[in-house]
Design an enzyme around this catalytic site. Structure first.
Site, short mmCIF file in Angstrom:
data_model
loop_
_atom_site.label_atom_id
_atom_site.label_comp_id
_atom_site.label_asym_id
_atom_site.label_seq_id
_atom_site.Cartn_x
_atom_site.Cartn_y
_atom_site.Cartn_z
N LYS A 141 0.82 -1.22 0.00
CA LYS A 141 0.00 0.00 0.00
C LYS A 141 0.85 1.26 0.00
O LYS A 141 0.43 2.28 -0.53
CB LYS A 141 -0.92 0.03 1.23
CG LYS A 141 -2.18 -0.79 1.07
CD LYS A 141 -3.19 -0.43 2.15
CE LYS A 141 -4.40 -1.35 2.11
NZ LYS A 141 -5.24 -1.21 3.31
N LYS A 225 -6.02 -9.25 -8.41
CA LYS A 225 -7.27 -9.39 -7.66
C LYS A 225 -8.30 -8.36 -8.12
O LYS A 225 -7.94 -7.24 -8.44
CB LYS A 225 -6.98 -9.14 -6.18
CG LYS A 225 -7.33 -10.26 -5.27
CD LYS A 225 -7.11 -9.89 -3.82
CE LYS A 225 -8.12 -8.88 -3.32
NZ LYS A 225 -8.17 -8.68 -1.88
N LYS A 228 -11.35 -2.65 -5.37
CA LYS A 228 -12.01 -1.35 -5.50
C LYS A 228 -11.00 -0.25 -5.78
O LYS A 228 -11.37 0.84 -6.20
CB LYS A 228 -12.85 -1.03 -4.25
CG LYS A 228 -12.12 -1.02 -2.94
CD LYS A 228 -13.13 -0.86 -1.79
CE LYS A 228 -12.58 -1.40 -0.49
NZ LYS A 228 -13.62 -1.76 0.47
#
Ligand code: TRP
Length: 364
Positions: A141, A225, A228
């Site tokens: 991240k 994956k 969102k």
């Protein structure tokens, strides 16, 4: 006796079981309980639906279940306050729309049960920096800019461990990507039990990862994956997409030029085909093999419309329910108030016991 040096030794120097998992210690003997959470930080997609919500619905008849909307986790990255409260209600609506029964399962917002934050602090003092330094999700991240991430994002997995251990949850349905956080939860539980000489106080929680919806991949890249945070909306099916949007996204979904294979071995090496077959299987409640029995040898021109029709049929009632619930926030709020009360009734005595074990002043 436990000395200070041993207390601060990292657990995972080797993959071997260590003193923390010592089989001679009495294991956890409490009841089975399920906990899981979804962040209110964006719209839900088909991966969340198949990977989480469908599993939640199946579990609610097997064990006591708590399904949380983890707003404390959401603010580890900036959230517009007005959107956060709307999205919190939206996730709760999605749970109910997918078939989680608020009479059976406990549905609640994390921030409404203050005990989460308090246990997280205690567990922050049990977890070691070295353990958190190894968390791959934090590294992914933040990339090269970890100095700009919030401290909360770094300690996010400890809050997740607190969520789980606050209820002594024994089973946690999650996606594959949460495996490492669940291992950390076990390490924290084991170290707490060991350091405070409280064998079996916290359970060593089991992740529940398997299931047809465990790996739903992007429609644009069979190796990534469904997420969102993917910049392309074409990569995912949102729970708010209507029938036309779904059909269009499936029509444009990336594939290879070959017809569908007859065998699972051939399917394995074709990630995009594997993903679409996996989606069909998960929605139809079949195995991949059964899907290939019907569609092996046929082209995507035939398979894609069948998949789109099935997807629309499965999702339409869910999205309809969701819209109805979002239009009536009063009903959702009643569910969340009731859920928070029931959650706190479980959490409060466990936190009280934890405070006593740690040695906090008992006067209040
Ligand atoms: N980290 C989880 C996710 O991103 C969300 C989460 C927070 C969670 N607390 C949890 C999942 C406790 C399971 C149990 O999916």
């Amino acid at each position: 006796m436990i000395d200070a040096a041993r207390r601060s030794t990292p657990l995972r120097q080797s993959a071997k079981p260590n003193i923390m998992n010592d089989q001679s210690l009495p294991p956890y003997a409490g009841p089975s309980r399920v906990f899981s959470g979804v962040q209110p930080s964006g719209a839900l997609h088909l991966g969340n639906y198949l990977g989480a919500l469908v599993k939640f619905v199946a579990l609610q008849d097997q064990m006591e279940c708590l399904f949380c909307v983890v707003d404390l986790h959401a603010i580890t990255a900036w959230q517009d306050p007005a959107l956060l409260v709307a999205q919190t209600r939206e996730i709760a609506a999605a749970y109910v729309a997918a078939g989680v029964d608020p009479q059976k399962a406990i549905i609640f917002p994390q921030s409404a049960v203050r005990e989460h934050a308090e246990l997280a602090w205690i567990l922050n003092c049990v977890a070691r920096l070295g353990w958190l330094d190894r968390m791959t999700q934090f590294k992914e991240k933040t990339g090269k800019h970890k100095e700009r991430a919030s401290v909360g994002l770094y300690t996010y997995p400890v809050l997740q461990a607190a969520d789980i251990l606050l209820y002594k949850a024994t089973h946690v349905p999650v996606g594959e990507d949460q495996k490492q956080h669940l291992e950390l939860t076990r390490d924290i539980a084991a170290k707490f039990n060991h350091d405070f000489t409280a064998p079996g106080f916290f359970p060593l929680t089991e992740p529940l990862i398997e299931g047809p919806g465990a790996r739903i991949m992007s429609l644009r890249d069979g190796l990534a994956k469904m997420s969102k945070s993917d910049p392309s909306d074409q990569s995912r099916i949102n729970l708010t997409d209507d029938a036309d949007a779904i059909a269009g996204k499936i029509r444009r979904a990336k594939t290879d030029p070959l017809p569908l294979p007859e065998t699972l071995e051939e399917l394995k090496i074709r990630p995009e085909a594997d993903n679409l077959v996996g989606l069909f299987a998960a929605l139809a409640g079949q195995s991949r093999g059964q899907v290939l029995q019907n569609f092996g040898g046929r082209g995507f021109g035939e398979f894609k419309p069948a998949l789109a029709d099935l997807m629309v049929a499965c999702l339409a009632p869910v999205t309809q329910n969701m819209r109805r619930l979002i239009a009536d926030p009063g009903e959702i709020d009643r569910i969340l108030v009731d859920g928070a009360d029931r959650a706190r009734a479980i959490a409060a005595p466990i936190l009280a016991e934890t405070r006593k074990i740690v040695g906090f002043w008992p006067g209040r």
